[in-house]
Design an enzyme around this catalytic site. Structure first.
Site, PDB file in Angstrom:
ATOM      1  N   ALA A 156      -3.419   5.025   7.812  1.00  0.00           N
ATOM      2  CA  ALA A 156      -4.139   5.029   6.541  1.00  0.00           C
ATOM      3  C   ALA A 156      -3.157   5.327   5.412  1.00  0.00           C
ATOM      4  CB  ALA A 156      -5.259   6.057   6.555  1.00  0.00           C
ATOM      5  N   VAL A 157      -3.169   4.441   4.431  1.00  0.00           N
ATOM      6  CA  VAL A 157      -2.394   4.644   3.210  1.00  0.00           C
ATOM      7  C   VAL A 157      -3.428   4.835   2.107  1.00  0.00           C
ATOM      8  CG1 VAL A 157      -0.638   3.712   1.673  1.00  0.00           C
ATOM      9  CG2 VAL A 157      -0.578   3.131   4.125  1.00  0.00           C
ATOM     10  N   ILE A 158      -3.478   6.047   1.562  1.00  0.00           N
ATOM     11  CA  ILE A 158      -4.492   6.393   0.569  1.00  0.00           C
ATOM     12  C   ILE A 158      -3.812   6.539  -0.793  1.00  0.00           C
ATOM     13  CG2 ILE A 158      -6.239   8.087  -0.099  1.00  0.00           C
ATOM     14  CD1 ILE A 158      -6.539   8.701   2.936  1.00  0.00           C
TER      15      ILE A 158
ATOM     16  N   THR B  73       1.024   8.026  -7.789  1.00  0.00           N
ATOM     17  CA  THR B  73       2.295   7.344  -8.063  1.00  0.00           C
ATOM     18  C   THR B  73       2.295   5.942  -7.472  1.00  0.00           C
ATOM     19  OG1 THR B  73       3.384   8.076  -6.035  1.00  0.00           O
ATOM     20  CG2 THR B  73       3.473   9.582  -7.928  1.00  0.00           C
TER      21      THR B  73
ATOM     22  N   HIS C 169       4.049   4.924  -5.179  1.00  0.00           N
ATOM     23  CA  HIS C 169       4.383   4.983  -3.753  1.00  0.00           C
ATOM     24  C   HIS C 169       3.325   4.297  -2.878  1.00  0.00           C
ATOM     25  CE1 HIS C 169       6.572   6.491  -0.310  1.00  0.00           C
ATOM     26  NE2 HIS C 169       5.465   7.055   0.171  1.00  0.00           N
TER      27      HIS C 169
ATOM     28  N   ASN D 136      -3.299  -5.727  12.354  1.00  0.00           N
ATOM     29  CA  ASN D 136      -3.014  -4.741  11.313  1.00  0.00           C
ATOM     30  C   ASN D 136      -4.258  -3.890  11.059  1.00  0.00           C
ATOM     31  OD1 ASN D 136      -2.375  -3.249   9.084  1.00  0.00           O
ATOM     32  ND2 ASN D 136      -1.519  -4.945   7.920  1.00  0.00           N
TER      33      ASN D 136
END
Length: 160
Positions: free
Chosen positions: A86-88, A92, A94, A119
């Site tokens: 998980a990319v929350i 920024t 990032h 994915n």
């Protein structure tokens, strides 16, 4: 559902009984990762996979997943691979870097090693969205891996 009577068409096949699957999960946002993993492994087992044909490896974050998947894929031990994490979104840039580069890395590995990679890395605006989506995304990642692995086997066996 066949579209033509006289043309062979490969139907979707989720049978995992003869497949080997490698899963790489990010430990960053670990609660979401474990929710994805739980749904993913439950779906693999529901479709006939044995525990002994599943390998789970964890890495620090989403950017480490592609390289680990490449190493695993090069071992010739897997019919499909599944990326979970998980990319929350934060405050920024990032978020965009990690989301975009992890997806690009998975695609590059998949094309280079010619092993299907599902994915299952969530990219969400907040933790609530990730929690709401983790079960469905984990299940769907398992289904994609099984379907495409079986499709590749059928294509490899097909003769004109």
């Amino acid at each position: 559902m066949s579209y033509y009577d006289n043309i062979l068409e490969f139907e979707p096949n989720l049978d995992g009984s003869d497949l080997r699957v490698g899963i790489v999960m990010s430990r960053f946002n670990i609660d979401i990762g474990e929710g994805l993993l739980s749904a993913c492994t439950a779906e693999l087992k529901k479709n006939g996979m044995q525990d002994s044909n599943i390998l789970i490896v964890t890495v620090p974050g989403a950017l480490e997943i592609p390289l680990t998947m490449k190493r695993m894929a090069m071992s010739d031990q897997f019919d499909a691979m599944i990326a979970l994490g998980a990319v929350i979104r934060g405050d920024t840039y990032h978020f965009e870097v990690v989301a975009n580069e992890s997806a690009r890395g998975l695609l590059m590995v998949q094309l280079e090693v010619e092993i299907p990679i599902a994915n299952g890395i969530l990219t969400t605006d907040n933790e609530d969205q990730a929690i709401a989506r983790m079960s469905t995304k984990g299940m769907e990642a398992a289904q994609v891996a099984l379907e495409v692995a079986n499709l590749h086997i059928r294509i490899d066996e097909f003769e004109i």
